[in-house]
Design an enzyme around this catalytic site. Structure first.
Site, PDB file in Angstrom:
ATOM      1  N   SER A 254       0.841  -1.195   0.000  1.00 17.68           N
ATOM      2  CA  SER A 254       0.000   0.000   0.000  1.00 17.68           C
ATOM      3  C   SER A 254       0.877   1.246   0.000  1.00 17.68           C
ATOM      4  O   SER A 254       2.109   1.158   0.066  1.00 17.68           O
ATOM      5  CB  SER A 254      -0.914  -0.013   1.220  1.00 17.68           C
ATOM      6  OG  SER A 254      -0.125   0.233   2.369  1.00 17.68           O
ATOM      7  N   LYS A 255       0.204   2.385  -0.048  1.00 16.06           N
ATOM      8  CA  LYS A 255       0.907   3.669  -0.155  1.00 16.06           C
ATOM      9  C   LYS A 255       2.015   3.835   0.876  1.00 16.06           C
ATOM     10  O   LYS A 255       3.033   4.450   0.585  1.00 16.06           O
ATOM     11  CB  LYS A 255      -0.101   4.812   0.005  1.00 16.06           C
ATOM     12  CG  LYS A 255      -0.895   5.068  -1.257  1.00 16.06           C
ATOM     13  CD  LYS A 255      -1.082   6.573  -1.471  1.00 16.06           C
ATOM     14  CE  LYS A 255      -1.627   6.867  -2.843  1.00 16.06           C
ATOM     15  NZ  LYS A 255      -3.012   6.360  -3.039  1.00 16.06           N
ATOM     16  N   ARG A 256       1.779   3.289   2.066  1.00 21.82           N
ATOM     17  CA  ARG A 256       2.819   3.531   3.069  1.00 21.82           C
ATOM     18  C   ARG A 256       4.121   2.781   2.747  1.00 21.82           C
ATOM     19  O   ARG A 256       5.159   3.036   3.336  1.00 21.82           O
ATOM     20  CB  ARG A 256       2.312   3.238   4.487  1.00 21.82           C
ATOM     21  CG  ARG A 256       2.144   1.826   4.808  1.00 21.82           C
ATOM     22  CD  ARG A 256       1.293   1.625   6.056  1.00 21.82           C
ATOM     23  NE  ARG A 256       0.785   0.283   6.035  1.00 21.82           N
ATOM     24  CZ  ARG A 256       1.492  -0.779   6.396  1.00 21.82           C
ATOM     25  NH1 ARG A 256       2.711  -0.621   6.860  1.00 21.82           N
ATOM     26  NH2 ARG A 256       0.982  -1.986   6.314  1.00 21.82           N
ATOM     27  N   GLY A 258       5.389   3.077  -0.216  1.00 23.22           N
ATOM     28  CA  GLY A 258       5.961   3.844  -1.334  1.00 23.22           C
ATOM     29  C   GLY A 258       5.014   3.828  -2.511  1.00 23.22           C
ATOM     30  O   GLY A 258       3.805   3.643  -2.338  1.00 23.22           O
TER      31      GLY A 258
END
Ligand code: GLU
Length: 488
Positions: A254-256, A258
């Site tokens: 996921s976004k966390r 990268g």
């Protein structure tokens, strides 16, 4: 005769396509190309609230960029269209009506407020969430009353209260769900739009999809889908739920972790060849060791049976390594063509545009060994383009060499360059090797000072090739500026 392979990628247009979704598309595409079947693109855009402007274009761009062409779908057409669910509402409405008529579905008049209260209460009592079936037993009169009040109902599926729903998944084997764990899910919302479940089943059937290849996160939807197939009297497709892409901490990527959208990887300068190879090998492998595979090799060797059971980790270091490999494999022309837009975007504004393609073509081979991404290019080659170099004077001072000695060495270097004669890699190397000897300094020292002067940096592409591309005049000018810096 076995039925022809027809597989689909069915994204919801809710943003830029996640690499996980793209990998799902890729498994479907590879399976279609391997078997000579059809790959269909269907846009699942019935969740009006989550629809994002431009998302369909972004998904199609991502697919095109990777060469994942679709045989049917938006822009291509096909016998089973339209391929946007928002243009197929009539089909879903008819399916819901037939389910209502058979008693396999019912109208639910519960208000959003009541459902919210119910959810809160379930959470408080630590009960599993799900509709409490209040409207399941309404009589015809009770329904008529609600209608008279002007309430627009949703249509819910009447899930059997007991029994099991069982299916064979090509990856998971036999999967069993207790029907009692499923709630009476919504089929048609009050705005007349179908839910994912209804639209997905109706379309997979209408489009004669043979294999549903999708991520494991959908496996809990599958018993619902099977109950729907059964109630509608339809033959279900073969299900294949592949594991998800994980981050290094083994949580869903996921976004966390990268960048997650294929668009970002493209913007960060990864080649489509790299992404294709890299994503195909997350969770699928030829033999657990082969890393580099061309598109054709992947098509030839792809099989659903070699998709692993466990989630696979997105390894950034491997991606960078692989991109370096694919960059080195590019011809100079290709590397130039793909690198130009990155240079255009990334070089300082004072550099004159348009960039000269011929000049760029001279430079690119000098960084091809080193570049890991195309986005690094401006930072690697900017000194070829700017007039003024900005650097600290210490950069000109190699170890164990005084400022005066460096100035002297650079001054003589500049003079020797004046002499005319060839200004190419070999001649320059010969010239400066013998000059180092003559001056009694190490080649490393002289080359370091020269590198600092002509590139303004400690590390650069091969020095004499770099000087040859910069040309005699610019090299001399830069040495002149370096001498000026040293005298300050
Ligand atoms: N629209 C769903 C998605 O966004 C499709 C899931 C499926 O393949 O059934 O991924």
């Amino acid at each position: 005769m076995t039925e022809p392979v027809r597989v689909r990628f069915a994204p919801s247009p809710t943003g830029h396509p996640h690499v996980g979704n793209i990998r799902t598309a890729m498994f479907n595409w590879l399976f279609a190309r391997h078997t000579g079947g059809k790959f269909i693109l269907r846009i699942e855009d019935t969740d009006v609230a989550r629809r994002v402007e431009g998302a369909v274009e972004s998904i199609m761009d991502g697919l095109r960029w990777l060469g994942l062409d679709w045989d049917e779908g938006p822009g291509v057409g096909g016998d089973y269209g339209p391929y946007f669910q928002s243009q197929r509402l009539e089909l879903y409405r008819r399916a819901a009506e037939s389910l209502l008529a058979q008693g396999n579905a019912y109208c639910c008049y519960c208000s959003p407020e009541r459902l919210e209260e119910m959810r809160k209460e379930q959470a408080r009592l630590k009960q599993p969430p799900g509709y409490d079936r209040l409207c399941r037993g309404l009589s015809a009169e009770e329904r008529a009353e609600k209608e008279a009040e002007g309430i627009t109902p949703v249509v819910r599926f009447r899930v059997p209260l007991d029994g099991e729903t069982i299916f064979d998944d090509l990856i998971w084997g036999t999967v069993v769900f207790e029907n009692s764990t499923l709630d009476d899910f919504v089929l048609l919302k009050s705005d007349g739009y179908p839910t994912y479940h209804l639209a997905n089943v109706v379309d997979d059937n209408a489009m004669e999809i043979s294999h549903v290849i999708r991520a494991e996160e959908w496996i809990s939807s599958t018993p619902r889908h099977l109950l729907l197939y059964q109630a509608l009297g339809l033959e279900p497709p073969q299900f294949v739920h592949h594991p998800m892409i994980l981050g290094p901490d083994r949580a869903k990527l996921s976004k966390r972790h990268g960048a997650v959208s294929i668009t970002e990887y493209r913007e960060h300068g990864y080649l489509p060849e790299t992404m294709f190879n890299f994503l195909a090998l997350i969770g699928w492998s030829l033999d657990d060791k082969t890393e580099l595979m061309t598109r054709q090799e992947l098509i030839d060797n792809f099989s659903l049976s070699r998709i692993g059971k466990t989630g696979a980790i997105f390894n950034r270091d491997k991606l960078d390594w692989m991109n370096g490999v694919y960059i080195r494999r590019l011809s100079t022309d290709d590397f130039t063509r793909q690198g130009l837009p990155f240079l255009d975007r990334g070089l300082p504004p004072e550099v004159k545009r348009p960039l000269s393609v011929d000049y760029v073509k001279e430079i690119m081979p000098l960084v091809q060994e080193r570049a890991k991404t195309l986005a690094e290019l401006p930072g690697l080659v900017d000194f070829f383009f700017v007039d003024e170099l900005h650097y600290d004077v210490n950069l000109l001072l190699p170890k164990e060499m005084s400022r005066e000695r460096v100035a002297e060495a650079l001054e003589i270097s500049r003079q020797r360059m004046d002499k005319g004669g060839p200004f190419d890699n070999e001649s320059l190397e010969a010239l400066f090797r013998s000059l180092a000897e003559e001056l009694g300094v190490k080649t490393g020292q002289l080359f370091g000072a020269l590198r600092g002067a002509v590139t303004g940096r400690k590390a650069s592409p091969p020095l004499f090739q770099t000087m040859a591309v910069l040309g005699r005049e610019r090299c001399q000018k830069r040495i002149q500026s370096a001498l000026h810096k040293l005298s300050e």
